[in-house]
Design a protein around this motif. Structure first.
Motif, PDB file in Angstrom:
ATOM      1  N   ALA A  18       0.837  -1.199   0.000  1.00  0.00           N
ATOM      2  CA  ALA A  18       0.000   0.000   0.000  1.00  0.00           C
ATOM      3  C   ALA A  18       0.876   1.255   0.000  1.00  0.00           C
ATOM      4  O   ALA A  18       0.595   2.217  -0.738  1.00  0.00           O
ATOM      5  CB  ALA A  18      -0.936  -0.005   1.206  1.00  0.00           C
ATOM      6  N   ASP A  19       1.937   1.247   0.803  1.00  0.00           N
ATOM      7  CA  ASP A  19       2.865   2.388   0.828  1.00  0.00           C
ATOM      8  C   ASP A  19       3.436   2.632  -0.570  1.00  0.00           C
ATOM      9  O   ASP A  19       3.483   3.769  -1.065  1.00  0.00           O
ATOM     10  CB  ASP A  19       4.028   2.122   1.798  1.00  0.00           C
ATOM     11  N   GLU A  20       3.889   1.548  -1.200  1.00  0.00           N
ATOM     12  CA  GLU A  20       4.517   1.654  -2.520  1.00  0.00           C
ATOM     13  C   GLU A  20       3.528   2.130  -3.577  1.00  0.00           C
ATOM     14  O   GLU A  20       3.850   2.987  -4.412  1.00  0.00           O
ATOM     15  CB  GLU A  20       5.095   0.290  -2.910  1.00  0.00           C
ATOM     16  N   VAL A  21       2.311   1.588  -3.530  1.00  0.00           N
ATOM     17  CA  VAL A  21       1.304   1.926  -4.538  1.00  0.00           C
ATOM     18  C   VAL A  21       0.843   3.376  -4.383  1.00  0.00           C
ATOM     19  O   VAL A  21       0.668   4.093  -5.371  1.00  0.00           O
ATOM     20  CB  VAL A  21       0.117   0.948  -4.453  1.00  0.00           C
ATOM     21  N   ILE A  22       0.657   3.826  -3.154  1.00  0.00           N
ATOM     22  CA  ILE A  22       0.254   5.227  -2.939  1.00  0.00           C
ATOM     23  C   ILE A  22       1.329   6.170  -3.467  1.00  0.00           C
ATOM     24  O   ILE A  22       1.034   7.149  -4.164  1.00  0.00           O
ATOM     25  CB  ILE A  22      -0.013   5.481  -1.439  1.00  0.00           C
ATOM     26  N   ALA A  23       2.587   5.884  -3.151  1.00  0.00           N
ATOM     27  CA  ALA A  23       3.687   6.732  -3.623  1.00  0.00           C
ATOM     28  C   ALA A  23       3.740   6.749  -5.143  1.00  0.00           C
ATOM     29  O   ALA A  23       3.918   7.806  -5.773  1.00  0.00           O
ATOM     30  CB  ALA A  23       5.008   6.237  -3.036  1.00  0.00           C
ATOM     31  N   GLU A  24       3.565   5.566  -5.767  1.00  0.00           N
ATOM     32  CA  GLU A  24       3.604   5.475  -7.226  1.00  0.00           C
ATOM     33  C   GLU A  24       2.441   6.227  -7.857  1.00  0.00           C
ATOM     34  O   GLU A  24       2.589   6.926  -8.863  1.00  0.00           O
ATOM     35  CB  GLU A  24       3.580   4.005  -7.640  1.00  0.00           C
ATOM     36  N   SER A  25       1.259   6.098  -7.260  1.00  0.00           N
ATOM     37  CA  SER A  25       0.075   6.773  -7.795  1.00  0.00           C
ATOM     38  C   SER A  25       0.210   8.284  -7.694  1.00  0.00           C
ATOM     39  O   SER A  25      -0.138   9.018  -8.623  1.00  0.00           O
ATOM     40  CB  SER A  25      -1.174   6.301  -7.037  1.00  0.00           C
ATOM     41  N   GLU A  26       0.730   8.767  -6.576  1.00  0.00           N
ATOM     42  CA  GLU A  26       0.888  10.221  -6.399  1.00  0.00           C
ATOM     43  C   GLU A  26       1.955  10.768  -7.334  1.00  0.00           C
ATOM     44  O   GLU A  26       1.899  11.921  -7.756  1.00  0.00           O
ATOM     45  CB  GLU A  26       1.216  10.529  -4.942  1.00  0.00           C
ATOM     46  N   VAL A  34      -6.597   5.852  -7.034  1.00  0.00           N
ATOM     47  CA  VAL A  34      -5.580   4.819  -7.198  1.00  0.00           C
ATOM     48  C   VAL A  34      -6.235   3.631  -7.904  1.00  0.00           C
ATOM     49  O   VAL A  34      -7.294   3.164  -7.492  1.00  0.00           O
ATOM     50  CB  VAL A  34      -5.036   4.369  -5.828  1.00  0.00           C
ATOM     51  N   VAL A  35      -5.611   3.173  -8.993  1.00  0.00           N
ATOM     52  CA  VAL A  35      -6.205   2.088  -9.786  1.00  0.00           C
ATOM     53  C   VAL A  35      -5.410   0.805  -9.588  1.00  0.00           C
ATOM     54  O   VAL A  35      -4.201   0.763  -9.837  1.00  0.00           O
ATOM     55  CB  VAL A  35      -6.254   2.448 -11.283  1.00  0.00           C
ATOM     56  N   VAL A  36      -6.095  -0.240  -9.107  1.00  0.00           N
ATOM     57  CA  VAL A  36      -5.500  -1.579  -9.043  1.00  0.00           C
ATOM     58  C   VAL A  36      -6.349  -2.482  -9.937  1.00  0.00           C
ATOM     59  O   VAL A  36      -7.510  -2.174 -10.206  1.00  0.00           O
ATOM     60  CB  VAL A  36      -5.426  -2.120  -7.601  1.00  0.00           C
ATOM     61  N   ILE A  64      -5.573   0.812   1.270  1.00  0.00           N
ATOM     62  CA  ILE A  64      -5.478   2.193   0.787  1.00  0.00           C
ATOM     63  C   ILE A  64      -6.771   2.949   1.086  1.00  0.00           C
ATOM     64  O   ILE A  64      -6.754   4.125   1.478  1.00  0.00           O
ATOM     65  CB  ILE A  64      -5.135   2.206  -0.715  1.00  0.00           C
ATOM     66  N   ARG A  65      -7.916   2.259   0.927  1.00  0.00           N
ATOM     67  CA  ARG A  65      -9.204   2.892   1.270  1.00  0.00           C
ATOM     68  C   ARG A  65      -9.268   3.244   2.750  1.00  0.00           C
ATOM     69  O   ARG A  65      -9.782   4.283   3.130  1.00  0.00           O
ATOM     70  CB  ARG A  65     -10.365   1.943   0.933  1.00  0.00           C
ATOM     71  N   ARG A  66      -8.757   2.349   3.588  1.00  0.00           N
ATOM     72  CA  ARG A  66      -8.765   2.599   5.035  1.00  0.00           C
ATOM     73  C   ARG A  66      -7.979   3.861   5.371  1.00  0.00           C
ATOM     74  O   ARG A  66      -8.246   4.499   6.394  1.00  0.00           O
ATOM     75  CB  ARG A  66      -8.165   1.405   5.789  1.00  0.00           C
ATOM     76  N   ARG A  67      -7.023   4.188   4.538  1.00  0.00           N
ATOM     77  CA  ARG A  67      -6.214   5.387   4.778  1.00  0.00           C
ATOM     78  C   ARG A  67      -6.863   6.653   4.209  1.00  0.00           C
ATOM     79  O   ARG A  67      -6.293   7.732   4.282  1.00  0.00           O
ATOM     80  CB  ARG A  67      -4.821   5.203   4.175  1.00  0.00           C
ATOM     81  N   GLY A  68      -8.058   6.482   3.606  1.00  0.00           N
ATOM     82  CA  GLY A  68      -8.804   7.655   3.152  1.00  0.00           C
ATOM     83  C   GLY A  68      -8.647   8.011   1.693  1.00  0.00           C
ATOM     84  O   GLY A  68      -9.151   9.042   1.243  1.00  0.00           O
ATOM     85  N   TYR A  69      -7.974   7.172   0.925  1.00  0.00           N
ATOM     86  CA  TYR A  69      -7.806   7.434  -0.505  1.00  0.00           C
ATOM     87  C   TYR A  69      -8.961   6.825  -1.302  1.00  0.00           C
ATOM     88  O   TYR A  69      -9.547   5.831  -0.889  1.00  0.00           O
ATOM     89  CB  TYR A  69      -6.494   6.835  -1.014  1.00  0.00           C
ATOM     90  N   GLU A  70      -9.229   7.410  -2.458  1.00  0.00           N
ATOM     91  CA  GLU A  70     -10.200   6.827  -3.380  1.00  0.00           C
ATOM     92  C   GLU A  70      -9.485   5.781  -4.219  1.00  0.00           C
ATOM     93  O   GLU A  70      -8.402   6.051  -4.758  1.00  0.00           O
ATOM     94  CB  GLU A  70     -10.809   7.906  -4.269  1.00  0.00           C
ATOM     95  N   VAL A  71     -10.083   4.608  -4.309  1.00  0.00           N
ATOM     96  CA  VAL A  71      -9.451   3.495  -5.029  1.00  0.00           C
ATOM     97  C   VAL A  71     -10.463   2.868  -5.970  1.00  0.00           C
ATOM     98  O   VAL A  71     -11.640   2.740  -5.639  1.00  0.00           O
ATOM     99  CB  VAL A  71      -8.959   2.391  -4.051  1.00  0.00           C
TER     100      VAL A  71
END
Length: 574
Positions: A18-26, A34-36, A64-71
């Motif tokens: 999740a850390d890696e994907v959020i950083a990559e998406s941003e 964020v698209v998976v 990622i959703r739990r952290r408040g991001y739209e996925v």
């Protein structure tokens, strides 16, 4: 607005991805969802190995959703793939379905008797129901709809225009030898699971007339046994012939919607089109020169980047030999959910890193798995759980949308299985026995023990062979009772004497383990010794023979409760 997460103490694999994907998406698309992604081919029963294709991105997306991001979790139904073969053992099919090989899955008739309009919809339905039960939130995409409605028209024309560049990338791998397959023996189910959908081994578009990354479905027979013979970039006129039926035609690709990009081009095209940040892939897509590696170079032609994409390992099955032979394949999520609750199945995928293989139990091992799960629940409740285990438990029991429905009174699975085995599912008897497990807090209705009770009953009725089922004797074994020595008769007397005062699961456990201690002159809380263990085993074997006519059976305290005090006295010669 995303929640800024504090430094997490969790060390589980989901948090790290999740850390890696959020950083990559941003980095790629700041401010956008964020698209998976996952891809499933409904070419036959969608098995538990395929479920890892969904659960891996689901768990990451949910974190990622739990952290408040739209996925957005996209599940592409690869229902425009070719029908490759008729799966063995599918009810309602015969050899006549082989005439449809080469057609899109949505153009193949469903098995006879199906309520669904075609082959793809038939096999999608069970998976859709299972994903709902597992709490998986996703956006479905039908590739038949995408291709036949012209959604990918620009991408197809772009691929054809740049076919020389694509061909040059693919050429780097065509001359390389494929790695030799492992010589280790594997069972039929493992072989089938490793095959995947077959997309990984599809042809890449090479032909005698040149390289073309697009394959039409024939206008005559509907199959993809076609060869593109020419293409004009200016007019987009494409000519092809069909090797199956001899049909030939020339079409304008700018208007034509009956075909698709070859797999090794189709997949990276979708990464770019959908903006996929995270998509795992199985072993068949991840070896050198395979789809994921090649796609990482082709995706740039479409202006995109390769997703973060871990390889996931094989999911094995224990205790499925019987089912594999009858069905011709490995079991599905629906099969697993008949014998285990969604939380347990989610936990099996959450607690192992994607590159770790694991087994899903359909045999006696399921009882041990449930014991392990219940022990984890107790640790969570009393605060002694380790952080990574707590994270896996949380991911198993709830999603960002809330907690999954659960059994109000989760009695031990092995106890439930033993009870329904003995009672053959008779509700009144089952309730009587279960209500006596804990006299201080008796079960008042079977619904309190559901759905776990139903899962245990399904397991007993479908996965325990008839010759291993428990059948309680109708009459005492007078011959065995008469042959007992004084020590044997005394041990039975002590047991019968203690029935009334020990009539609960815990009480009977103390009693059956305690009788051999008393016979050996030990205190009731004496530590087990090798000699005591031998004496206990002999005593247990005697009880089993007198109650069920075998040396073994369900746990004795549960068996005694199930048989009932009066019948126990009768069978033990009181």
């Amino acid at each position: 607005m995303p929640i800024v997460a504090q430094q997490s103490t969790e060390t589980d694999w989901v948090s790290r991805f999740a850390d890696e994907v959020i950083a990559e998406s941003e980095s790629r698309a700041p401010g956008k969802p964020v698209v998976v992604a996952s891809g499933l081919s409904p070419s036959g029963p969608i098995h538990l190995g395929n479920l890892r294709e969904v659960m891996t991105p689901h768990l990451v997306a949910d974190e990622i959703r739990r952290r408040g991001y739209e996925v957005r979790h996209l599940i592409s139904w690869d229902d425009y793939d070719r029908f490759r073969k008729v799966p063995a053992g599918v009810e309602g099919t015969d050899e006549s379905w082989a005439e449809h090989i080469g057609k899109p899955l949505t153009s193949v008739p469903a098995p006879a008797g199906s309520a669904y309009p075609n082959w793809a919809e038939h096999f999608k339905a069970a998976m859709v129901a299972s994903l709902a039960e597992l709490g998986v939130e996703y956006d479905p995409i039908s590739q038949t709809e995408q291709y036949t409605s012209g959604v990918y028209r620009e991408q197809i024309l772009h691929a054809m225009k740049h076919r020389g560049d694509i061909d040059a990338i693919l050429a780097q791998y065509r001359t390389k030898q494929k790695p030799k397959k492992s010589q280790k023996p594997v069972d039929e189910a493992e072989l089938e699971a490793e095959e995947g959908s077959g997309a990984a081994t599809e042809d890449d578009g090479s032909g005698s007339a040149g390289y073309f990354p697009y394959k039409p479905y024939c206008g005559g027979c509907g199959k993809d046994l076609t060869v593109v013979t020419s293409y004009d970039d200016e007019t987009t006129e494409l000519a092809y012939t069909c090797s199956a039926c001899g049909f030939a035609e020339t079409v304008r690709l700018s208007e034509f919607n009956r075909g698709k990009l070859v797999w090794k081009v189709d997949w990276p095209m979708r990464w770019a089109y959908e903006g996929v940040i995270f998509e795992p892939s199985g072993v068949d897509h991840s070896s050198p020169g395979s789809s994921f590696q090649v796609g990482g170079q082709i995706v740039g032609i479409f202006g995109g980047k390769q997703p973060v994409g871990p390889m996931y390992a094989f999911v094995g099955i224990s205790g499925m030999a019987k089912m594999s032979s009858s069905r011709g394949g490995v079991p599905t999520p629906a099969d697993a959910l008949k014998i285990m609750e969604p939380q347990l199945l989610r936990w099996l995928y959450a607690r192992r890193r994607p590159n770790q293989s694991f087994k899903i139990a359909f045999d006696q091992e399921i009882q041990r798995l449930y014991d392990e799960w219940d022990a984890l629940e107790r640790k969570v409740a009393d605060g002694t759980v380790l952080p990574a285990d707590a994270a896996a438990h949380s991911r198993a029991t709830r999603t960002a949308a809330g907690e999954l429905p659960r059994t109000p009174r989760p009695l031990p699975y092995r106890t439930l299985a033993s009870v329904v085995d003995i009672t053959a599912g008779h509700d009144e008897q089952t309730l009587r026995i279960l209500s006596e497990l804990d006299p201080d807090n008796p079960l008042k209705a079977l619904d309190e023990a559901r759905p776990r009770l139903d899962r245990a009953e399904n397991w007993i009725s479908t996965h325990v062979p008839a010759d291993q089922r428990t059948v309680v004797r109708e009459e005492p074994d007078t011959g065995l009772l008469a042959s007992l020595d004084e020590q044997g008769r005394e041990s039975l007397r002590l047991l019968l004497e203690g029935l009334d005062t020990h009539w609960s699961l815990d009480g009977l456990t103390t009693l059956v383990y305690g009788v051999p201690k008393i016979m050996a002159g030990l205190a009731h809380d004496a530590k087990p010794t090798p000699e005591l263990k031998v004496a206990q085993r002999s005593f247990f074997a005697l009880l089993y023979k007198l109650l069920v006519g075998r040396d073994t059976g369900p746990r004795l305290p549960t068996l005694l409760l199930a048989v009932g005090a009066d019948r126990v006295r009768k069978l033990l010669g009181a």
